[in-house]
Design a protein around this motif. Structure first.
Motif, PDB file in Angstrom:
ATOM      1  N   ASP A 390      -0.114  -5.866   8.100  1.00 35.71           N
ATOM      2  CA  ASP A 390       0.649  -7.153   7.437  1.00 35.71           C
ATOM      3  C   ASP A 390       0.038  -7.129   6.084  1.00 35.71           C
ATOM      4  O   ASP A 390      -0.327  -6.012   5.436  1.00 35.71           O
ATOM      5  CB  ASP A 390      -0.086  -8.397   8.161  1.00 35.71           C
ATOM      6  CG  ASP A 390      -1.830  -8.353   8.176  1.00 35.71           C
ATOM      7  OD1 ASP A 390      -2.251  -7.732   7.173  1.00 35.71           O
ATOM      8  OD2 ASP A 390      -2.347  -8.744   9.256  1.00 35.71           O
ATOM      9  N   GLN A 411       8.923  -5.153   7.734  1.00 29.18           N
ATOM     10  CA  GLN A 411       7.842  -6.060   7.934  1.00 29.18           C
ATOM     11  C   GLN A 411       6.709  -5.327   6.873  1.00 29.18           C
ATOM     12  O   GLN A 411       6.585  -4.244   6.781  1.00 29.18           O
ATOM     13  CB  GLN A 411       7.419  -5.913   9.411  1.00 29.18           C
ATOM     14  CG  GLN A 411       8.162  -6.510  10.281  1.00 29.18           C
ATOM     15  CD  GLN A 411       8.041  -8.152  10.267  1.00 29.18           C
ATOM     16  OE1 GLN A 411       7.622  -8.409   9.210  1.00 29.18           O
ATOM     17  NE2 GLN A 411       8.624  -8.781  10.971  1.00 29.18           N
ATOM     18  N   PRO A 412       6.225  -6.171   6.117  1.00 25.15           N
ATOM     19  CA  PRO A 412       5.902  -7.539   6.415  1.00 25.15           C
ATOM     20  C   PRO A 412       7.047  -8.567   5.559  1.00 25.15           C
ATOM     21  O   PRO A 412       7.030  -9.860   5.631  1.00 25.15           O
ATOM     22  CB  PRO A 412       4.422  -8.125   5.902  1.00 25.15           C
ATOM     23  CG  PRO A 412       4.303  -7.071   4.924  1.00 25.15           C
ATOM     24  CD  PRO A 412       4.997  -5.763   5.473  1.00 25.15           C
ATOM     25  N   ARG A 414      10.163  -9.206   6.184  1.00 26.95           N
ATOM     26  CA  ARG A 414      10.662 -10.233   7.035  1.00 26.95           C
ATOM     27  C   ARG A 414       9.870 -11.591   7.320  1.00 26.95           C
ATOM     28  O   ARG A 414      10.132 -12.816   7.093  1.00 26.95           O
ATOM     29  CB  ARG A 414      11.184  -9.557   8.284  1.00 26.95           C
ATOM     30  CG  ARG A 414      12.195 -10.426   9.191  1.00 26.95           C
ATOM     31  CD  ARG A 414      12.439  -9.588  10.326  1.00 26.95           C
ATOM     32  NE  ARG A 414      13.666 -10.447  11.121  1.00 26.95           N
ATOM     33  CZ  ARG A 414      14.871 -10.296  11.228  1.00 26.95           C
ATOM     34  NH1 ARG A 414      15.467  -9.256  10.123  1.00 26.95           N
ATOM     35  NH2 ARG A 414      15.886 -11.011  11.789  1.00 26.95           N
ATOM     36  N   THR A 415       8.640 -11.322   7.694  1.00 24.38           N
ATOM     37  CA  THR A 415       7.586 -12.383   7.967  1.00 24.38           C
ATOM     38  C   THR A 415       7.328 -13.182   6.814  1.00 24.38           C
ATOM     39  O   THR A 415       7.127 -14.617   6.792  1.00 24.38           O
ATOM     40  CB  THR A 415       6.205 -11.842   8.491  1.00 24.38           C
ATOM     41  OG1 THR A 415       6.455 -11.045   9.830  1.00 24.38           O
ATOM     42  CG2 THR A 415       5.213 -12.908   8.654  1.00 24.38           C
TER      43      THR A 415
END
Length: 569
Positions: A390, A411-412, A414-415
């Motif tokens: 993350d 990712q990360p 998209r988050t």
């Protein structure tokens, strides 16, 4: 008796209507302008797909009409059938006229608006002619393919009747033969295309790009002192280690203390697997003294092993050559092939290389370690990001990160996009006030946020018109946030046409085709980031000591670099 599709001189009207509808959809605005020949090919292809759908559409309509007749909603009379033929003829004629008007007026206006927004000139008369020729040629080729499949269907049905099959079974046999022929044709074309791509890129990987010369300096892989052989670096590896600025070139933009940058690269032909290849890279870093440089960059290439020349050179100019860049190849196929058939490979390669470099870097005294940075473009950005659990993991293990044009499933990224601060647009979001991570489309965007940008820093370079970033399966069935409203209201980027509308299924296909021409636009648009790489590095890795005048001189040099047509890389 079963009715045949209404036709004029043997041309099914339903097919013409459906073809015109699909071709019109193909001409609606998208994120980036398309070359006129390419647009003509797409329009012709979409028309013929609609044309092919005309017969089943007519069959369904005839069935519904039959149901209506049996319920006596309307009298079952020949005048009704004649009226339906006449109505369809009138509709087809109106659509044909409308289509011509749209192309000559509205479509040209749409395309020129999209071109103006990305700083390209308008389509001229010759462009219109190229469009029409490409469309007609495509339609002609597809038409004769359809005729061939239709003839095969008739032959199969006739063969079944001669064998004693009833009318229904004979028609089913013909339909099955047509479907089978279509499947074989499509599968054959796809298989042949992928096979050709594989053969072409395998051959390309064995070649040396024009202008790439074996380095003599010991600070490069492939040199006489290197443990990595020049002829096994791959085409893009040889271009990488054989290119880039020299100390003399760096000195010409105001760095009196310039030194030769270190470039280390391992090709597919070196090491039996990713882990061994990564250890070879670490060995090269130790041999060249890379761990004594001010900045150590671990970079993941695109599918074919390509590293964007401007991005790497920008960092080398910025830090007066006191840098070392490490990378390794994981495929020779273009990114879209790797993305479709081996999407995990870029992450596996990134993990192997970063972990090997980080383990050696961690052994150094904290005061003697170089700044450890990571970088990736497109599929490379997805791969390098994917190695970290993350954002916190990324910040804990690096001193800086720069990711360019990340695909939508990264990712990360998209988050972070989903958790952006309220009232900030998805095409240029703010996350927690920009304290750790920021987004940039044009030079200066990183610095526009008023809050403090702590170190380590993560930077994303992305454009509102980059189809590679916005291509997502959800676009098929729901309107994306980057098309939420007009540009003046912040619902979309300022270079996205207000005439672009979300159309279920169609917008997704637009993005797929836009990907093929996403770099054929000026910087600051599409998938072209040549004008923001330097400012991106200058912001995520402060402390370089360069003046604004020196940065301007470096940018001028970067704009002269040939990127070697990376669209298929």
């Amino acid at each position: 008796m079963r009715s045949e599709p209404p036709a004029i001189s043997g041309i099914p009207l339903t097919g013409v209507v459906c073809g015109l509808l699909l071709a019109s959809l193909a001409l609606t605005p998208s994120l980036v302008p398309r070359p006129t020949v390419f647009q003509g090919f797409l329009s012709g292809l979409w028309f013929m797909i609609g044309y092919g759908l005309g017969t089943p559409v007519h069959r369904v309509g005839s069935w519904l009409l039959g149901r209506i007749r049996t319920r006596r909603w309307f009298p079952a009379s020949r005048p009704l059938h004649s009226a339906s033929r006449t109505g369809l003829l009138v509709l087809a004629t109106m659509l044909l006229v409308l289509y011509v008007v749209i192309y000559s007026g509205l479509v040209v206006s749409w395309q020129n608006e999209v071109r103006a927004l990305v700083e390209m000139g308008p389509v001229d008369g010759a462009g219109h002619l190229r469009f029409l020729i490409a469309m007609v040629v495509t339609m002609s080729l597809c038409y004769w393919i359809f005729r061939g499949i239709g003839a095969l269907r008739v032959m199969a049905a006739g063969w079944a009747r001669r064998r004693g099959s009833g009318p229904g079974r004979a028609r089913a046999m013909g339909l099955l033969a047509g479907l089978l022929a279509s499947f074989v044709l499509v599968a054959g074309l796809v298989g042949a295309g992928l096979g050709a791509v594989g053969s072409i890129y395998a051959a390309r990987d064995a070649q040396t790009l024009e202008g790439s010369r074996r380095p003599e300096l010991p600070l490069r892989s492939g040199s006489p002192d290197s443990i990595l052989a020049w002829d096994r670096l791959g085409r893009q590896g040889r271009a990488f280690v054989g290119g880039g600025p020299s100390a003399a070139a760096i000195a010409r933009v105001g760095a009196s203390d310039a030194t030769e940058p270190i470039r280390v690269y391992a090709g597919l032909g070196q090491g039996v697997d990713l882990a061994e290849r990564a250890e070879l890279v670490v060995g090269e870093l130790e041999r060249t003294g890379a761990f004594e440089r001010e900045v150590l960059l671990v970079a993941t290439p695109t599918g074919s092993g390509w590293l964007e020349p401007q991005a790497i050179a920008a960092l080398e100019y910025l830090y007066a050559g006191d840098t070392a860049t490490a990378s390794m190849q994981y495929s020779f196929q273009p990114s879209w092939v790797s993305f479709l058939f081996a999407p995990e490979l870029s992450t596996q390669s990134s993990s192997a290389l970063f972990d090997a470099v980080h383990a050696r870097w961690k052994q150094l005294p904290a005061s003697d370690r170089p700044k450890l940075a990571v970088y990736g473009l497109s599929l490379g950005a997805q791969g390098m990001q994917g190695h970290f659990a993350d954002l916190g993991d990324l910040l804990d293990r690096t001193d800086a990160a720069l990711f360019t044009g990340p695909p939508s499933n990264s990712q990360p990224w998209r988050t972070l996009q989903a958790a952006r601060d309220p009232d900030t647009p998805i095409w240029q979001p703010t996350y927690r006030g920009g304290a750790s991570v920021r987004w940039q489309s044009k030079p200066g965007d990183f610095a526009n946020l008023a809050g403090t940008w702590n170190q380590p820093r993560v930077g994303y370079l992305q454009h509102a018109t980059d189809p590679i970033t916005w291509l997502d399966a959800s676009v098929i069935y729901q309107r994306p946030e980057w098309l939420a409203g007009p540009a003046v209201e912040g619902g979309r980027g300022s270079d996205v046409s207000d005439a672009m509308r979300w159309i279920p299924g169609v917008t997704f296909l637009h993005l797929v085709t836009d990907m093929l021409v996403s770099e054929a636009v000026p910087p600051s648009h599409g998938h072209n980031f040549g004008d923001v790489a330097l400012d991106g590095w200058a912001q995520v890795l402060p402390g370089h000591g360069r003046s604004d005048a020196q940065l301007a001189s470096i940018q001028a040099v970067l704009e002269t670099i040939d990127t070697h047509d990376p669209i298929w890389e």
